[in-house]
Scaffold this motif. Structure first.
Motif, PDB file in Angstrom:
ATOM      1  N   ASN A  16      15.868  12.424 -10.705  1.00  0.00           N
ATOM      2  CA  ASN A  16      16.662  11.427  -9.979  1.00  0.00           C
ATOM      3  C   ASN A  16      16.535  11.639  -8.475  1.00  0.00           C
ATOM      4  O   ASN A  16      16.353  10.694  -7.716  1.00  0.00           O
ATOM      5  N   ALA A  17      16.662  12.910  -8.067  1.00  0.00           N
ATOM      6  CA  ALA A  17      16.610  13.223  -6.641  1.00  0.00           C
ATOM      7  C   ALA A  17      15.256  12.833  -6.056  1.00  0.00           C
ATOM      8  O   ALA A  17      15.174  12.230  -4.979  1.00  0.00           O
TER       9      ALA A  17
ATOM     10  N   GLY B 253       5.831  17.249 -18.175  1.00  0.00           N
ATOM     11  CA  GLY B 253       6.604  16.242 -18.915  1.00  0.00           C
ATOM     12  C   GLY B 253       6.555  14.924 -18.155  1.00  0.00           C
ATOM     13  O   GLY B 253       5.773  14.773 -17.219  1.00  0.00           O
ATOM     14  N   ILE B 254       7.385  13.983 -18.571  1.00  0.00           N
ATOM     15  CA  ILE B 254       7.520  12.746 -17.803  1.00  0.00           C
ATOM     16  C   ILE B 254       8.981  12.552 -17.458  1.00  0.00           C
ATOM     17  O   ILE B 254       9.830  12.406 -18.340  1.00  0.00           O
ATOM     18  N   GLY B 255       9.248  12.616 -16.153  1.00  0.00           N
ATOM     19  CA  GLY B 255      10.606  12.367 -15.685  1.00  0.00           C
ATOM     20  C   GLY B 255      10.600  11.092 -14.868  1.00  0.00           C
ATOM     21  O   GLY B 255       9.668  10.305 -14.922  1.00  0.00           O
TER      22      GLY B 255
ATOM     23  N   VAL C  45      10.684   4.892 -10.767  1.00  0.00           N
ATOM     24  CA  VAL C  45       9.802   6.003 -10.421  1.00  0.00           C
ATOM     25  C   VAL C  45       9.532   6.816 -11.677  1.00  0.00           C
ATOM     26  O   VAL C  45      10.460   7.193 -12.396  1.00  0.00           O
ATOM     27  N   LEU C  46       8.255   7.043 -11.960  1.00  0.00           N
ATOM     28  CA  LEU C  46       7.855   7.873 -13.098  1.00  0.00           C
ATOM     29  C   LEU C  46       7.090   9.076 -12.560  1.00  0.00           C
ATOM     30  O   LEU C  46       6.149   8.914 -11.785  1.00  0.00           O
ATOM     31  N   THR C  47       7.491  10.258 -12.968  1.00  0.00           N
ATOM     32  CA  THR C  47       6.818  11.475 -12.534  1.00  0.00           C
ATOM     33  C   THR C  47       6.057  12.044 -13.722  1.00  0.00           C
ATOM     34  O   THR C  47       6.660  12.518 -14.682  1.00  0.00           O
TER      35      THR C  47
ATOM     36  N   VAL D 108      13.452   8.062 -18.544  1.00  0.00           N
ATOM     37  CA  VAL D 108      12.311   7.160 -18.734  1.00  0.00           C
ATOM     38  C   VAL D 108      11.183   7.808 -19.537  1.00  0.00           C
ATOM     39  O   VAL D 108      10.363   7.111 -20.130  1.00  0.00           O
ATOM     40  N   GLY D 109      11.128   9.116 -19.571  1.00  0.00           N
ATOM     41  CA  GLY D 109      10.110   9.788 -20.381  1.00  0.00           C
ATOM     42  C   GLY D 109      10.432   9.773 -21.867  1.00  0.00           C
ATOM     43  O   GLY D 109       9.602  10.157 -22.689  1.00  0.00           O
TER      44      GLY D 109
END
Lengths: 343, 343
Positions: B127-128, B153-155, B147-149, B175-176
């Motif tokens: 989130n940050a 993993g996928i955050g 926003v997808l990181t 979202v992951g």
């Protein structure tokens, strides 16, 4: 132009102090309208058939006539709201596309406002129904609610932080079009493959029913459908009679629904998931397997109580109630973009 | 207790008028901290290793020490924000569970506030980072951003209507963990099957790379991995050398990512989708097939320009910048629940 005859509807009277709004539900086969109090009570109803192939002008004319007749009974109405299926831009109220109506690119909000002289909002019908359910139904007092309407298709709405979330231009909130089965899913009406709507709607049930009837031409589903069109209701009938094939179809339908609910809950963490629409009347046949799959696919399911799944309190008239509520709120705010306030 | 030695970091000075916040990024292997201006500029950095097996007390002690040392250099800091992976309740800042840390049930916000005497917020690290990207990166000036990181993993994070959307208690925005492949998907770290993270993350790439090396023991992936551990980076190397097997793995990974993006866009209709995380450095190997699948599964793709997919502007330090921004906003509002204002 000859307008279709409205179905007769009893009128009741509102308390004199209540603010009144008109809600309109513009469907592919019928158009329903009602005068609604700010407490979500419908005090007068009208219903007409949608003229077959009605273009933009005809549709606006029918709606104007409905509004006129509703105002004859309740001249004090303060605002008009209309809901339509399809792609509706918000706050413009511009209907880009409605799958079951002939018109395209209809600037309904502007045209209704011009035709009636009243403050007007136009939203997606599923958003309006979700708003009604959150204001006056099971979602009352909740800030974060997902509403899924499982019928011929799957619609719904997202109430986040106390307001309807519609996306950047009103095309968001398409909860029926999250992708649950891209690997061996079915083509959706939207053209993609494996949308929740393609796997868990009434249309999916009918498709599965037809396939089952072909596989088992002497089975209960085929027998019940003999000489008539195979519908989801026939599959429902077979399941109620204990036909294991029909029960299995509901298992599959409900499992997909539960996967979709889990996916939505993992992203939204609502307080509550409300399921409405025609298929909810099949009860635990659908909701049993949906709850099981939801419990299996939900994130952090062992670390918290999951948001509960419940059934909608409002029925077919949620669209009328919701559009009227949105219209009253927008008129109250005297600003068009702010039509999100809860009564 | 002996604290790990911080990595040396050069200090710069902030303009005297700028409000300063401390951002902390609490990872499984390292803890990074920085003094950040309200414009998102890091003016001083520190980094320590996470003490192996650090419990709640040790973790708080390490963080307090970091904050003390950062305040020695910038005594005027106004607030502290910390981000941690895992399940973080908002606004309580209570870390229920962090997959790569030993502590459980850590009331980090309360304890950091007590230890430092400063206004404090604690949020999920993804989130940050999403907030930082929206305030200072590609999402600047946008109200609705996903926003997808994409890393191990996928955050990611959801900025809706100009604010971070966290769900009812802070466990939303996962979202992951939308379900993209329940039919023949892989078990996710969360225990469910077919989450986006299980199909499209660095962990999925490594898993597919291992399987490919077993199938083709003389192929480029197996050869590059000889005598070392097979990582996603080795698959990336093989793909860059033109190995069709490795390129095919990226195709599969990117396709799943695109399906996930489509699903999220169908629900959120953001203005923009931003992809960050380590795997973004593989460029079009990943994003090419992701964009193709996105175009195939997005709702109403023929009726509008789809929200574009772009790569993140901020790198590893987005967590520090984002937590500091959240902390400064909360301190400015002097209310804890209101820490959502954009600088």
């Amino acid at each position: 132009m000859t307008l279709p005859t409205p179905a007769p509807a009893p009128a009741t009277s509102a308390s004199p102090s209540a603010r009144l709004g008109i809600g309109l539900d513009v469907g592919g086969t019928k158009i329903a309208g009602g005068v609604v109090t700010e407490n979500g009570e419908i005090v007068h109803r009208l219903r007409v058939s949608t003229p077959p192939g009605a273009d933009a002008d005809t549709t606006v004319e029918v709606l104007r006539d409905l509004v006129d007749r509703l105002r004859d009974r309740h001249p004090e109405v303060a605002a008009v709201g209309a809901g339509a299926p399809g792609m509706v831009r918000w706050p413009e109220g511009h209907i880009e596309y409605a799958p079951n109506n002939a018109y395209r690119g209809l600037a309904l909000r502007r045209r209704l406002a011009e035709a009636t002289g009243l403050p007007t909002v136009v939203d997606n019908d599923a958003n309006a129904a979700a708003w009604a359910e959150t204001c006056f139904g099971k979602g009352k007092g909740r800030d974060n609610v997902i509403v899924l309407t499982v019928g011929t298709g799957i619609g719904g709405g997202l109430v986040l932080g106390g307001a309807l979330y519609r996306g950047q231009t009103g095309l968001g909130g398409e909860v029926g079009h999250i992708i649950v089965n891209p690997v061996d899913g079915h083509e959706c009406g939207c053209g993609a493959v494996g949308c929740l709507e393609a796997e868990a709607s009434g249309t999916a049930l009918r498709r599965m029913g037809r396939q089952a009837a072909e596989r088992e031409p002497d089975g209960p589903i085929a027998t019940l459908a003999a000489g008539t069109e195979l519908t989801g209701e026939i599959v429902h009938q077979a399941a109620r009679q204990g036909d294991p094939t029909a029960v299995d179809l509901f298992d599959r339908l409900g499992t997909w629904l539960g996967v979709g609910i889990a996916s939505l809950v993992n992203v939204f963490e609502p307080e509550l998931v409300i399921i409405g629409g025609g298929l909810v009347q099949t009860g635990d046949l659908l909701l049993g397997p949906a709850r099981t799959a939801y419990g299996r696919y939900a994130f952090a399911r062992d670390l918290r109580p999951l948001p509960p799944i419940t059934t909608a309190a409002l029925g077919n008239e949620a669209g009328i109630v919701g559009t009227a509520a949105l219209a009253l709120a927008a008129a109250h705010d005297a600003g068009h973009d702010a039509g999100l306030e809860r009564p």
